[in-house]
Scaffold this motif. Sequence first.
Motif, short mmCIF file in Angstrom:
data_model
loop_
_atom_site.label_atom_id
_atom_site.label_comp_id
_atom_site.label_asym_id
_atom_site.label_seq_id
_atom_site.Cartn_x
_atom_site.Cartn_y
_atom_site.Cartn_z
N GLN A 157 0.80 -1.22 0.00
CA GLN A 157 0.00 0.00 0.00
C GLN A 157 0.84 1.28 0.00
O GLN A 157 0.32 2.35 -0.29
N TYR A 158 2.14 1.17 0.34
CA TYR A 158 2.99 2.36 0.37
C TYR A 158 3.53 2.65 -1.03
O TYR A 158 4.07 1.77 -1.69
N HIS A 159 3.38 3.90 -1.44
CA HIS A 159 3.92 4.35 -2.72
C HIS A 159 4.54 5.72 -2.48
O HIS A 159 3.84 6.73 -2.38
N GLY A 160 5.85 5.73 -2.34
CA GLY A 160 6.55 6.98 -2.07
C GLY A 160 8.04 6.75 -2.06
O GLY A 160 8.52 5.66 -2.41
N PRO A 161 8.79 7.75 -1.62
CA PRO A 161 10.25 7.65 -1.63
C PRO A 161 10.76 6.53 -0.72
O PRO A 161 10.27 6.36 0.40
N VAL A 162 11.73 5.78 -1.23
CA VAL A 162 12.38 4.71 -0.48
C VAL A 162 13.89 4.94 -0.53
O VAL A 162 14.45 5.16 -1.60
N PHE A 163 14.51 4.89 0.63
CA PHE A 163 15.95 5.04 0.75
C PHE A 163 16.49 3.76 1.37
O PHE A 163 15.91 3.25 2.33
N VAL A 164 17.59 3.26 0.82
CA VAL A 164 18.19 2.02 1.32
C VAL A 164 19.61 2.33 1.78
O VAL A 164 20.42 2.85 1.01
N LEU A 165 19.87 2.02 3.05
CA LEU A 165 21.19 2.22 3.63
C LEU A 165 22.04 0.99 3.31
O LEU A 165 21.73 -0.12 3.76
N THR A 166 23.10 1.20 2.52
CA THR A 166 23.95 0.07 2.14
C THR A 166 25.30 0.58 1.64
O THR A 166 25.41 1.68 1.09
N HIS A 167 26.30 -0.26 1.82
CA HIS A 167 27.62 0.00 1.23
C HIS A 167 27.77 -0.77 -0.08
O HIS A 167 28.80 -0.68 -0.73
N ARG A 168 26.71 -1.54 -0.45
CA ARG A 168 26.76 -2.35 -1.67
C ARG A 168 25.51 -2.11 -2.53
O ARG A 168 24.66 -3.00 -2.64
#
Length: 175
Positions: free
Chosen positions: A72-83
């Motif tokens: 149901q969520y449609h919006g900005p997604v940020f992923v914390l990763t070094h890869r």
Amino acid sequence: MAKVLYSATASLDGYIAGPGGDMSWLSDHLGGDNPTAERLLNNVGAILAGNGTFGGDDPNRGTDSEGAFGGQYHGPVFVLTHRPPAEPPADVTFVGDLHTAVAQAKEAAGDRYVNILGANVAKQCIEAGLLDEVLMFFAPVLLGDGVRMFDHPGGTKVRLEPLPGETEHWYRVVY
């Protein structure tokens, strides 16, 4: 200004995922009316997830309900990763630094919540003094093993205080 919130559904023994990140247990406990979850979804302006959570098990994979908040969520997604992946999805921002990821997610969220998905990112935010609130939903199941909602070997006391007028498992983090 956006607030950073860690929300998750946990088993009664405190696990948000089973062994190996298994989320299949959660499919038995999804659905139904939950006014708090609906209100939360309406107030999430961005999601910040760890790479393991982002690429991990989804109890709704392959269905219309796949994704955050049952699709149901449609919006900005940020992923914390070094890869970051060689070919990232167009609607996802991969960030290698916690403070930068939180700042970008807060900017995208505006005056709404940045919702943290994943115990590791939540723990990092707590340790960095960046987490504002915690909201836990509990499913009537005992998993016995897996990923704890908060795990800090050797122990860490994180003081929480109930938010006035909110559901009984919605807290402010007190630093």
